[in-house]
Design an enzyme around this catalytic site. Sequence first.
Site, PDB file in Angstrom:
ATOM      1  NE  ARG A 221      -4.422  -1.188   2.086  1.00 30.71           N
ATOM      2  CZ  ARG A 221      -5.559  -0.670   1.575  1.00 30.71           C
ATOM      3  NH1 ARG A 221      -5.573   0.575   1.137  1.00 30.71           N
ATOM      4  NH2 ARG A 221      -6.658  -1.393   1.479  1.00 30.71           N
TER       5      ARG A 221
ATOM      6  CG  ASP B  19     -10.287  11.878   8.482  1.00 30.30           C
ATOM      7  OD1 ASP B  19     -10.804  12.349   9.506  1.00 30.30           O
ATOM      8  OD2 ASP B  19     -10.578  10.734   8.028  1.00 30.30           O
ATOM      9  CB  ALA B  20      -5.628   9.188   8.370  1.00 29.91           C
TER      10      ALA B  20
ATOM     11  CG  ASP C 216     -16.519   6.686   4.512  1.00 36.89           C
ATOM     12  OD1 ASP C 216     -16.914   5.519   4.388  1.00 36.89           O
ATOM     13  OD2 ASP C 216     -16.015   7.333   3.582  1.00 36.89           O
TER      14      ASP C 216
ATOM     15  CB  ILE D 236      -8.265   3.136   2.460  1.00 34.76           C
ATOM     16  CG1 ILE D 236      -9.552   2.383   2.804  1.00 34.76           C
ATOM     17  CG2 ILE D 236      -7.870   4.081   3.577  1.00 34.76           C
ATOM     18  CD1 ILE D 236     -10.755   3.275   2.947  1.00 34.76           C
ATOM     19  CG  LEU D 237      -7.335   8.329  -1.253  1.00 37.29           C
ATOM     20  CD1 LEU D 237      -8.080   9.642  -1.324  1.00 37.29           C
ATOM     21  CD2 LEU D 237      -6.412   8.152  -2.457  1.00 37.29           C
TER      22      LEU D 237
ATOM     23  CG  ASN E 189     -15.427  10.116  -0.806  1.00 29.86           C
ATOM     24  OD1 ASN E 189     -15.289   9.660  -1.919  1.00 29.86           O
ATOM     25  ND2 ASN E 189     -16.128   9.490   0.152  1.00 29.86           N
ATOM     26  CB  THR E 190     -19.882  12.115  -3.022  1.00 30.98           C
ATOM     27  OG1 THR E 190     -21.275  11.932  -2.729  1.00 30.98           O
ATOM     28  CG2 THR E 190     -19.491  11.314  -4.238  1.00 30.98           C
ATOM     29  CG  HIS E 191     -20.134   7.527   2.405  1.00 34.77           C
ATOM     30  ND1 HIS E 191     -19.383   6.395   2.138  1.00 34.77           N
ATOM     31  CD2 HIS E 191     -21.052   7.156   3.348  1.00 34.77           C
ATOM     32  CE1 HIS E 191     -19.841   5.400   2.887  1.00 34.77           C
ATOM     33  NE2 HIS E 191     -20.834   5.826   3.634  1.00 34.77           N
TER      34      HIS E 191
HETATM   35  N1  LIG Z   1      -8.268   7.636   3.782  1.00 34.24           N
HETATM   36  C1  LIG Z   1      -9.467   7.608   3.176  1.00 34.24           C
HETATM   37  N2  LIG Z   1      -9.571   7.201   1.889  1.00 34.24           N
HETATM   38  C2  LIG Z   1     -10.793   7.184   1.275  1.00 34.24           C
HETATM   39  C3  LIG Z   1     -11.958   7.551   1.987  1.00 34.24           C
HETATM   40  C4  LIG Z   1     -11.818   7.981   3.346  1.00 34.24           C
HETATM   41  O1  LIG Z   1     -12.806   8.367   4.015  1.00 34.24           O
HETATM   42  N3  LIG Z   1     -10.567   7.985   3.900  1.00 34.24           N
HETATM   43  N4  LIG Z   1     -13.226   7.462   1.363  1.00 34.24           N
HETATM   44  C5  LIG Z   1     -13.208   6.580   0.209  1.00 34.24           C
HETATM   45  C6  LIG Z   1     -14.479   6.271  -0.429  1.00 34.24           C
HETATM   46  N5  LIG Z   1     -15.168   5.341   0.483  1.00 34.24           N
HETATM   47  C7  LIG Z   1     -16.359   5.768   1.009  1.00 34.24           C
HETATM   48  O2  LIG Z   1     -16.879   6.839   0.667  1.00 34.24           O
HETATM   49  C8  LIG Z   1     -14.634   4.057   0.780  1.00 34.24           C
HETATM   50  C9  LIG Z   1     -14.112   3.284  -0.247  1.00 34.24           C
HETATM   51  C10 LIG Z   1     -13.564   2.019   0.048  1.00 34.24           C
HETATM   52  C11 LIG Z   1     -13.544   1.532   1.358  1.00 34.24           C
HETATM   53  C12 LIG Z   1     -12.914   0.212   1.659  1.00 34.24           C
HETATM   54  O3  LIG Z   1     -13.155  -0.382   2.703  1.00 34.24           O
HETATM   55  N6  LIG Z   1     -12.056  -0.217   0.728  1.00 34.24           N
HETATM   56  C13 LIG Z   1     -11.314  -1.495   0.910  1.00 34.24           C
HETATM   57  C14 LIG Z   1     -11.527  -2.363  -0.314  1.00 34.24           C
HETATM   58  C15 LIG Z   1     -13.031  -2.531  -0.488  1.00 34.24           C
HETATM   59  C16 LIG Z   1     -13.319  -3.253  -1.803  1.00 34.24           C
HETATM   60  O4  LIG Z   1     -12.410  -3.304  -2.665  1.00 34.24           O
HETATM   61  O5  LIG Z   1     -14.465  -3.732  -1.913  1.00 34.24           O
HETATM   62  C17 LIG Z   1      -9.811  -1.214   1.032  1.00 34.24           C
HETATM   63  O6  LIG Z   1      -9.354  -0.154   0.501  1.00 34.24           O
HETATM   64  O7  LIG Z   1      -9.168  -2.068   1.655  1.00 34.24           O
HETATM   65  C18 LIG Z   1     -14.085   2.321   2.381  1.00 34.24           C
HETATM   66  C19 LIG Z   1     -14.636   3.570   2.093  1.00 34.24           C
HETATM   67  C20 LIG Z   1     -12.127   7.013  -0.765  1.00 34.24           C
HETATM   68  N7  LIG Z   1     -10.877   6.820  -0.049  1.00 34.24           N
HETATM   69  N1  LIG Z   2     -17.754   4.376  -0.007  1.00 35.33           N
HETATM   70  C1  LIG Z   2     -17.553   4.865  -1.329  1.00 35.33           C
HETATM   71  C2  LIG Z   2     -18.812   4.742  -2.151  1.00 35.33           C
HETATM   72  O1  LIG Z   2     -19.642   3.880  -1.924  1.00 35.33           O
HETATM   73  N2  LIG Z   2     -18.951   5.644  -3.151  1.00 35.33           N
HETATM   74  C3  LIG Z   2     -20.118   5.668  -3.991  1.00 35.33           C
HETATM   75  O2  LIG Z   2     -19.897   4.988  -5.222  1.00 35.33           O
HETATM   76  C4  LIG Z   2     -20.885   5.472  -6.127  1.00 35.33           C
HETATM   77  C5  LIG Z   2     -20.212   5.675  -7.466  1.00 35.33           C
HETATM   78  O3  LIG Z   2     -21.218   5.767  -8.414  1.00 35.33           O
HETATM   79  P1  LIG Z   2     -20.841   5.510  -9.983  1.00 35.33           P
HETATM   80  O4  LIG Z   2     -20.151   4.159 -10.031  1.00 35.33           O
HETATM   81  O5  LIG Z   2     -22.140   5.573 -10.686  1.00 35.33           O
HETATM   82  O6  LIG Z   2     -19.885   6.633 -10.335  1.00 35.33           O
HETATM   83  C6  LIG Z   2     -21.454   6.785  -5.535  1.00 35.33           C
HETATM   84  O7  LIG Z   2     -22.751   6.579  -5.017  1.00 35.33           O
HETATM   85  C7  LIG Z   2     -20.508   7.070  -4.395  1.00 35.33           C
HETATM   86  O8  LIG Z   2     -21.119   7.740  -3.299  1.00 35.33           O
END
Ligand SMILES: Nc1nc2c(c(=O)[nH]1)N[C@@H](CN(C=O)c1ccc(C(=O)N[C@@H](CCC(=O)O)C(=O)O)cc1)CN2
Ligand SMILES: NCC(=O)N[C@@H]1O[C@H](COP(=O)([O-])[O-])[C@@H](O)[C@H]1O
Length: 153
Positions: free
Chosen positions: A7, A81-82, A85, A34-35, A47-49
């Site tokens: 990572r 942030d780290a 969500d 996860i960034l 980000n949008t959730h």
């Molecule tokens: N440091 C952060 N990075 C990201 C965030 C955040 O809040 N902090 N938001 C995401 C988008 N997101 C929800 O909005 C989200 C996306 C993915 C995951 C997650 O658990 N990912 C797993 C893999 C899941 C999979 O591949 O099905 C992982 O990375 O291990 C949680 C929240 C954008 N980045």
């Molecule tokens: N936790 C992250 C997450 O669930 N993100 C969600 O993925 C969709 C992307 O839509 P799209 O594939 O139509 O662009 C959006 O609803 C966004 O909020």
Amino acid sequence: MTDHPDRNAWDTALTEAVAAHRPDLVVSAGFMKILGPRFLDRFTVVNTHPALLPAFPGAHAVRDALAYGVKVTGCTVHFVDAGVDTGPIIAQEAVPVRWHDDEESLHERIKEVERRLFIDVVGRLVRDGWTVRDDRHVSLKCKVCRTDETEEA
Ligand SMILES: Nc1nc2c(c(=O)[nH]1)N[C@@H](CN(C=O)c1ccc(C(=O)N[C@@H](CCC(=O)O)C(=O)O)cc1)CN2
Ligand SMILES: NCC(=O)N[C@@H]1O[C@H](COP(=O)([O-])[O-])[C@@H](O)[C@H]1O
């Protein structure tokens, strides 16, 4: 991420690739990874959730909200942030859950709201700016009255 040994290497490579574009703001929608700390130290990320955080964080928010049986869900635009969500919330909008909803139908209705809210909020962030109080409470600046929105509340 599979192109990198771990990572940390992915975090470095992503940071360098995005830095080449010299963004003022990075936006993510459906970015399902996860960034890392290097990326977040370098860029402001929005980000949008598809849920009303702090409810239903993570990668399966719509499925989790349906399984819980909520009557209202929605979407959240937040700074990243780290945590997962856990970043400061910028804007939210509610979306009702209908009795016949499945994950796909509910998610599509949430996306309709996101497509409008996310564009509106990102536009206001870059045009008018924002303030964050106590590392948590975000106020969008109102260009016309030149005050924070919350000061009017
Ligand atoms: N440091 C952060 N990075 C990201 C965030 C955040 O809040 N902090 N938001 C995401 C988008 N997101 C929800 O909005 C989200 C996306 C993915 C995951 C997650 O658990 N990912 C797993 C893999 C899941 C999979 O591949 O099905 C992982 O990375 O291990 C949680 C929240 C954008 N980045
Ligand atoms: N936790 C992250 C997450 O669930 N993100 C969600 O993925 C969709 C992307 O839509 P799209 O594939 O139509 O662009 C959006 O609803 C966004 O909020």
